[in-house]
Structure formats: C-alpha cells, structure tokens
Scaffold this motif. Structure first.
Motif, short mmCIF file in Angstrom:
data_model
loop_
_atom_site.label_atom_id
_atom_site.label_comp_id
_atom_site.label_asym_id
_atom_site.label_seq_id
_atom_site.Cartn_x
_atom_site.Cartn_y
_atom_site.Cartn_z
N GLU A 216 48.13 36.48 46.35
CA GLU A 216 48.61 35.69 45.22
C GLU A 216 47.49 34.88 44.58
O GLU A 216 47.41 34.75 43.36
CB GLU A 216 49.74 34.77 45.68
N GLU A 218 44.27 35.71 44.60
CA GLU A 218 43.46 36.66 43.85
C GLU A 218 44.16 37.07 42.55
O GLU A 218 43.52 37.23 41.51
CB GLU A 218 43.19 37.89 44.71
N ARG A 219 45.47 37.23 42.63
CA ARG A 219 46.20 37.60 41.43
C ARG A 219 46.10 36.51 40.36
O ARG A 219 45.88 36.81 39.18
CB ARG A 219 47.68 37.83 41.79
N ASP A 220 46.24 35.25 40.76
CA ASP A 220 46.14 34.16 39.79
C ASP A 220 44.76 34.12 39.15
O ASP A 220 44.63 33.89 37.93
CB ASP A 220 46.44 32.81 40.48
N ARG A 222 42.65 36.60 38.76
CA ARG A 222 42.49 37.72 37.84
C ARG A 222 43.35 37.57 36.60
O ARG A 222 43.01 38.06 35.53
CB ARG A 222 42.83 39.01 38.58
N ALA A 230 45.59 41.12 35.36
CA ALA A 230 46.76 40.50 36.00
C ALA A 230 47.78 41.55 36.42
O ALA A 230 48.37 41.47 37.48
CB ALA A 230 47.39 39.49 35.05
N VAL A 233 46.43 43.27 39.55
CA VAL A 233 46.53 42.42 40.73
C VAL A 233 47.97 42.30 41.19
O VAL A 233 48.27 42.32 42.39
CB VAL A 233 45.95 41.02 40.42
N GLU A 234 48.88 42.22 40.23
CA GLU A 234 50.29 42.13 40.61
C GLU A 234 50.73 43.39 41.34
O GLU A 234 51.46 43.33 42.33
CB GLU A 234 51.14 41.93 39.35
N GLU A 236 48.75 45.38 43.08
CA GLU A 236 48.12 45.36 44.40
C GLU A 236 48.86 44.44 45.36
O GLU A 236 49.09 44.79 46.52
CB GLU A 236 46.67 44.92 44.27
N ASN A 237 49.23 43.27 44.86
CA ASN A 237 49.95 42.31 45.71
C ASN A 237 51.30 42.88 46.15
O ASN A 237 51.71 42.74 47.30
CB ASN A 237 50.15 40.99 44.96
#
Length: 452
Positions: A216, A218-220, A222, A230, A233-234, A236-237
């Motif tokens: 989370e 890393e997602r923020d 990116r 974004a 990353v979402e 991937e998460n």
C-alpha cells in the motif's frame, strides 16, 4: 478449739472451694472446639467454639477437638472413567473439623478421642470412594480440560460425605492426571500442535499484513508519481493480497489436516483406519474450500481492478475536458479583455483629442466639428473623384433621336446625369452645416446672358 482456728479453717476451705469452682470453668481457644459430655441436658455432647463453659464436677467432663487442617494425600490409581479408560488421579485434600453446629456434634460423636492419623485414615477412605464415583461419571476430556468442573463435582460429593463425620473440605489440589492408554498424553500433544499451528497462522497473518502495508505504501508513492503507475501498483497490491490470502488459507488447512492426522494416530489405535478416512475426507473438503475461495478471489480481484481502472480513466478524461474548457474560457476572456482595453484606449484618446479640438475652437463644438470636416476634405474630394474613376466603359452607344431640349443631345444628357450621380461638394458641406467659400464655388452663369 479456739474460734480463731475455726475461722481460719473456714476461710481456707472456702478459698479451696472457690478455686476448685474457678478451675472447673473451661475457656475454649480459637483453634479448638470444647466438647462437654456427660449430663448435658439430654444431648450426647455440647460443643462450644469460642467463649467457655462451667464443667460440673462428677456429672460432666470435657475434651478438645483441634481445628488445625489435615492434609491428606490421595493418589488414586486405576480408576475407571466414563469411557472405561483407567486413569491415575493424584490428589491432595485439605480437610478440617467444621464449626457448623450440626457438624460439630457429628465430630464430637465420631472423632472425639481419635488421633490425627486415625482421622486422616478415616477421611482418606471416604475421599477415595467419592473420587472414584466422580471419575466414573466424567470423560477423559472433561477431567483433563475442564478442571473447574471436575473439582466442583469432587467438592460437592466429598463435602456431603465428610459432613457426616463432622469434617469439611477446605481445598482440593489435583496434580498430573495420567491414563494407561496414553490418551491424555495424546490430547496434550494435540493441544501443543494446535498452539504451534495457531502461532504459525498468526505469524503468516502478520507477514501478510506487513506485505499488504508495504504494498500500500508503494502504491501511494506511485500514485503521487503518476496516475498511470497508480493503476499498475493497485493491480500488484491486489495480486499480492490474493497470494497472501491463498497462502494463509493453505497453511491453515495444512495445519488443520496435520492436527487431525496426529489426533487420529495417537488417540485410539483401534480406530486408526476410521480416523484416517475421516481425516482424508476433511482434507478433501478443506482443499475444495480452498480452491473455491481461490477462484472467487481471482474473479473478484480482477473485476475490482478493472472497475478501478475504468473509474480512474473516466476521472482523468473528465479532468482533461475540464482543463481544456477552462483554458479556452481563459483565452477568450483574455482576448476580449485585451480588445476591450484597446477599444477603451482608442475611445479615450479620441475623446481627449476631441476635447482639445473643442478647446482650440474656443469652446464651440460646431466650429470644432467644421475644423474636423475641413481636415477630412481631401479625403472626401478623393472619394468623390474615385467614385467615377473606377468606372470602365469599353463602348457606349447612344441613340439620338434629335429630340433634345434646350439644344442638348442625348449624349450630353447621359454624361450630365452620370456626373450628377456624384453628390456635389457644396451639397456635402451644406449637409454638414457649412458653406464653401465663393472662390471654391465658382460663378453662376445665367441661363440667358445679356447681349453685349
């Protein structure tokens, strides 16, 4: 014998009598029960705890019962449980003579005169019998896991029997319970395995939480860097969460299968094959549940990712349209504002010029207007000349019928009409409220000049 000796003897006898009576009054210590027996008014004995009592000579006597607790070790072996499994239950009971009125009378009747060892042996027999009775009504699991229930049953049964001889149960301490088949040991190993598996599940859960938190973060990061990243990353998460959930479920089911296998192997060897079938069935059900959960998680996660992607794209497109519209509106506003400022400057400067022109004309607006028109006179004349200058006449045919008036031919009338179509300069000045000077007007030629 002299009266003096008689008085002395009487005093001595009275003193001895009083001291004898005082000596017959017995006080009861706090850790004992005073038992008065003999002629006590119809009862076999009279028990007193605290205070004291007068013991009549000859007809009454007394004794003490100690209230000091007695510790009795009752190591019960080969006792049958409700499952017909023999168990060893080492216990230590603490009993004592009760201070209840009925119990004190029972103790006076049955324990008075017995030594502490004799009382201990008598109580041990009662405890063994009641302990066997309680164990026969309970299963191994209840005895091993629910100690409070076991102690409650023991206390209830033992208390009633001990009260019959004047004793009460103070404490029960059950140590390590064992059985000849190793069933309790297997239960202990099962509990240990369960605790280990739960710890493993907890560790896996914490690892999953840590991975989710890291993803989370890393997602923020990116998302702040790029809107496109974004979405990646979402995704991937979400994939990591699905993998972590799947791993946690798999580990939990494996731990549960291991627990079932260990239990089935250690509990009863006679039912090993049956327990194995049950364990395999549960494992298959757990595997099916896990597969079903995995498929559901994959579908839901992909749909959620697609939904978020469409939402982000729609928001980006809407933001782009809003920015373009805002830019066009700002450009139009800036252009109109610049044109308005330019027009304002032009009109302002013209107004200032007109003010100065009126001021130069002595404050007469009409004179200023005439001056302005005179200034534009060359342009007016040029415009008047240009009106006929641009006419291209390649060929003109005039049919003359010789019917002209005043000696004018049709050709002359055509040319004259063409020139009259241009407004005369003098008429323009008249329309403006001015008159041309006479030298610009020319002299008028009379129609019938006088004959010289």
């Amino acid at each position: 014998m002299s009266p003096f000796f008689i008085i002395v003897i009487a005093i001595v006898v009275g003193f001895i009598l009083v001291m004898s009576l005082i000596a017959r009054y017995k006080r009861c210590p706090s850790d004992k029960i005073l038992v008065v027996y003999g002629n006590t008014g119809g009862s076999s004995a009279k028990c007193i705890h605290g205070g004291g009592a007068f013991i009549w000579p000859v007809i009454q006597d007394y004794a003490y019962l100690s209230l000091i607790p007695i510790s009795i070790e009752a190591n019960l072996t080969n006792a049958l449980s409700r499952q017909n499994i023999r168990v060893d239950v080492p216990c230590r009971f603490t009993v004592g003579i009760s201070t209840d009125a009925d119990s004190m009378n029972n103790a006076a009747e049955r324990l008075l005169g017995l030594t502490s060892d004799q009382i201990q042996e008598l109580a041990r027999d009662i405890l063994f019998g009641q302990l066997r009775l309680v164990i026969a009504t309970m299963s191994i699991e209840e005895i091993n896991s629910d100690r409070d229930k076991f102690l409650e049953y023991v206390s209830t049964n033992v208390e009633a029997e001990l009260k019959k001889i004047g004793l009460k149960l103070i404490n029960v301490n059950v140590t390590d319970i064992k059985d000849e088949s190793g069933y309790i040991e297997a239960l202990g190993k099962e509990a240990a395995a369960k605790a280990i598996n739960e710890a493993k599940v907890s560790v896996a859960e914490q690892d999953k939480i840590g991975e989710i938190g890291k993803a989370e973060a890393e997602r923020d990061t990116r998302i702040r860097t790029s809107q496109a990243n974004a979405t990646a990353v979402e995704g991937e998460n979400a994939a990591k969460i699905a993998i972590a959930n799947s791993d946690a479920g798999r580990r939990e089911k494996e731990a549960e299968a291991m627990k079932i296998a260990v239990t089935a192997e250690k509990v009863q060897q006679a039912k090993a094959l049956q327990e194995s079938y049950i364990a395999e069935q549960k494992a298959e059900e757990a595997r099916a549940t896990r597969e079903r959960a995995t498929q559901q998680a994959n579908v839901i996660v992909m749909q959620e990712i697609e939904k978020q992607r469409k939402i982000i794209e729609a928001q980006a497109e809407a933001e782009k349209i809003r920015e373009n519209a805002r830019g066009e509106a700002d450009a139009i506003f800036a252009k109109m504002e610049a044109e308005a400022k330019g027009l304002y400057e032009i009109l302002t400067k013209q107004a200032e010029g007109y003010d100065k022109m009126v001021e130069a004309a002595g404050g007469d607006p009409k004179s200023a207007y005439q001056l302005l028109l005179i200034e534009k006179l060359p342009e007016l004349i040029k415009t008047q000349v240009e009106a006929v200058k641009g006419i291209k006449i390649d060929k003109i045919t005039v049919w003359d019928g010789a019917n002209g008036k005043d000696g004018k031919t049709s050709t002359a009338n055509f040319i004259s009409g063409l020139m009259k179509s241009v407004p005369p300069l003098n008429d323009l000045f008249h329309q403006a409220g001015m008159n041309l000077p006479d030298y610009l007007k020319g002299k008028e030629t009379p129609e019938n000049p006088p004959v010289a």
